[in-house]
Design a protein around this motif. Sequence first.
Motif, PDB file in Angstrom:
ATOM      1  N   LEU A 169      34.468  -9.638 163.849  1.00 52.35           N
ATOM      2  CA  LEU A 169      35.872 -10.046 163.991  1.00 52.35           C
ATOM      3  C   LEU A 169      36.693  -9.625 162.780  1.00 52.35           C
ATOM      4  O   LEU A 169      37.827  -9.183 162.914  1.00 52.35           O
ATOM      5  CB  LEU A 169      35.976 -11.566 164.191  1.00 52.35           C
ATOM      6  CG  LEU A 169      35.534 -12.089 165.545  1.00 52.35           C
ATOM      7  CD1 LEU A 169      35.530 -13.607 165.557  1.00 52.35           C
ATOM      8  CD2 LEU A 169      36.448 -11.543 166.645  1.00 52.35           C
ATOM      9  N   ARG A 170      36.102  -9.750 161.607  1.00 53.50           N
ATOM     10  CA  ARG A 170      36.792  -9.334 160.381  1.00 53.50           C
ATOM     11  C   ARG A 170      37.096  -7.845 160.430  1.00 53.50           C
ATOM     12  O   ARG A 170      38.200  -7.416 160.094  1.00 53.50           O
ATOM     13  CB  ARG A 170      35.917  -9.684 159.169  1.00 53.50           C
ATOM     14  CG  ARG A 170      36.558  -9.505 157.838  1.00 53.50           C
ATOM     15  CD  ARG A 170      35.728 -10.066 156.686  1.00 53.50           C
ATOM     16  NE  ARG A 170      34.297 -10.037 156.835  1.00 53.50           N
ATOM     17  CZ  ARG A 170      33.515  -8.989 156.577  1.00 53.50           C
ATOM     18  NH1 ARG A 170      34.032  -7.874 156.155  1.00 53.50           N
ATOM     19  NH2 ARG A 170      32.205  -9.071 156.729  1.00 53.50           N
ATOM     20  N   LYS A 171      36.140  -7.047 160.895  1.00 53.88           N
ATOM     21  CA  LYS A 171      36.357  -5.598 160.974  1.00 53.88           C
ATOM     22  C   LYS A 171      37.368  -5.239 162.056  1.00 53.88           C
ATOM     23  O   LYS A 171      38.173  -4.338 161.882  1.00 53.88           O
ATOM     24  CB  LYS A 171      35.036  -4.883 161.218  1.00 53.88           C
ATOM     25  CG  LYS A 171      34.170  -4.846 159.990  1.00 53.88           C
ATOM     26  CD  LYS A 171      32.950  -4.003 160.168  1.00 53.88           C
ATOM     27  CE  LYS A 171      32.144  -4.092 158.884  1.00 53.88           C
ATOM     28  NZ  LYS A 171      31.190  -3.043 158.731  1.00 53.88           N
ATOM     29  N   LEU A 172      37.303  -5.935 163.181  1.00 53.16           N
ATOM     30  CA  LEU A 172      38.229  -5.646 164.283  1.00 53.16           C
ATOM     31  C   LEU A 172      39.666  -6.026 163.957  1.00 53.16           C
ATOM     32  O   LEU A 172      40.599  -5.388 164.444  1.00 53.16           O
ATOM     33  CB  LEU A 172      37.788  -6.375 165.556  1.00 53.16           C
ATOM     34  CG  LEU A 172      36.522  -5.849 166.217  1.00 53.16           C
ATOM     35  CD1 LEU A 172      36.094  -6.768 167.358  1.00 53.16           C
ATOM     36  CD2 LEU A 172      36.733  -4.431 166.721  1.00 53.16           C
ATOM     37  N   THR A 173      39.859  -7.048 163.152  1.00 56.23           N
ATOM     38  CA  THR A 173      41.218  -7.510 162.837  1.00 56.23           C
ATOM     39  C   THR A 173      41.756  -6.918 161.545  1.00 56.23           C
ATOM     40  O   THR A 173      42.893  -7.184 161.181  1.00 56.23           O
ATOM     41  CB  THR A 173      41.262  -9.044 162.746  1.00 56.23           C
ATOM     42  OG1 THR A 173      40.356  -9.486 161.730  1.00 56.23           O
ATOM     43  CG2 THR A 173      40.903  -9.678 164.073  1.00 56.23           C
ATOM     44  N   ARG A 174      40.973  -6.108 160.870  1.00 49.66           N
ATOM     45  CA  ARG A 174      41.433  -5.470 159.633  1.00 49.66           C
ATOM     46  C   ARG A 174      42.540  -4.483 159.975  1.00 49.66           C
ATOM     47  O   ARG A 174      42.405  -3.672 160.874  1.00 49.66           O
ATOM     48  CB  ARG A 174      40.276  -4.750 158.962  1.00 49.66           C
ATOM     49  CG  ARG A 174      40.663  -4.163 157.611  1.00 49.66           C
ATOM     50  CD  ARG A 174      39.517  -3.435 156.946  1.00 49.66           C
ATOM     51  NE  ARG A 174      38.351  -4.288 156.834  1.00 49.66           N
ATOM     52  CZ  ARG A 174      37.104  -3.843 156.853  1.00 49.66           C
ATOM     53  NH1 ARG A 174      36.860  -2.563 156.981  1.00 49.66           N
ATOM     54  NH2 ARG A 174      36.104  -4.663 156.740  1.00 49.66           N
ATOM     55  N   THR A 175      43.637  -4.590 159.276  1.00 49.56           N
ATOM     56  CA  THR A 175      44.733  -3.649 159.496  1.00 49.56           C
ATOM     57  C   THR A 175      44.425  -2.346 158.796  1.00 49.56           C
ATOM     58  O   THR A 175      44.062  -2.333 157.637  1.00 49.56           O
ATOM     59  CB  THR A 175      46.062  -4.214 158.963  1.00 49.56           C
ATOM     60  OG1 THR A 175      45.813  -5.224 158.035  1.00 49.56           O
ATOM     61  CG2 THR A 175      46.960  -4.688 160.047  1.00 49.56           C
TER      62      THR A 175
END
Length: 182
Positions: A169-175
């Motif tokens: 989730l952290r990687k997917l939501t990283r801008t």
Amino acid sequence: MPTVMTHAVVPLALGLALGRQRISPRLLAAGALAAMLPDADVVAFKLGIAYADDFGHRGASHSFAFAAALAALGALAAPWLRAPRWRAAWWLFLCAASHPLLDALTDGGLGVALYWPWSDARIFAPWRPIEVSPIGARFFSMRGLEVLWSEARWVVLPALSLGIVGALLRKLTRTPAPEPAR
């Protein structure tokens, strides 16, 4: 108690979910140690301190007060841990407090002195799915293997699953970084 190694799984999984930007490698290692440290109280057996005493196994070192003391040390060591003081304190408190909370989920022993020094009552969680680990050489038996399977099912696999989901989730939501102007 879950085995001492299993206690380190909680901070390691949380650290995986939160990432190095929030939890430095030093802070992660300190959290893993803080999660295992309460079981250093087994030394009490060698010193003749009874299990049920305040400083016996699952006594004072398994309390929120002990976790708070580690948090205070973490705040002092924050520059070395490469974290803001508040983050080092909260992280070490959560990691240390995870230990007695996991122990309260076991099916044996005398419970944990979670509220020491305000209360010497030993408590268990209402639901206790984790098999208690034998202390000492008895761990290296079929009973020890049963305990490891119980810990894998109730602690390790769920914690690592949450850690992996958090990391994804952290990687997917990283801008993404903006492209340079031409």
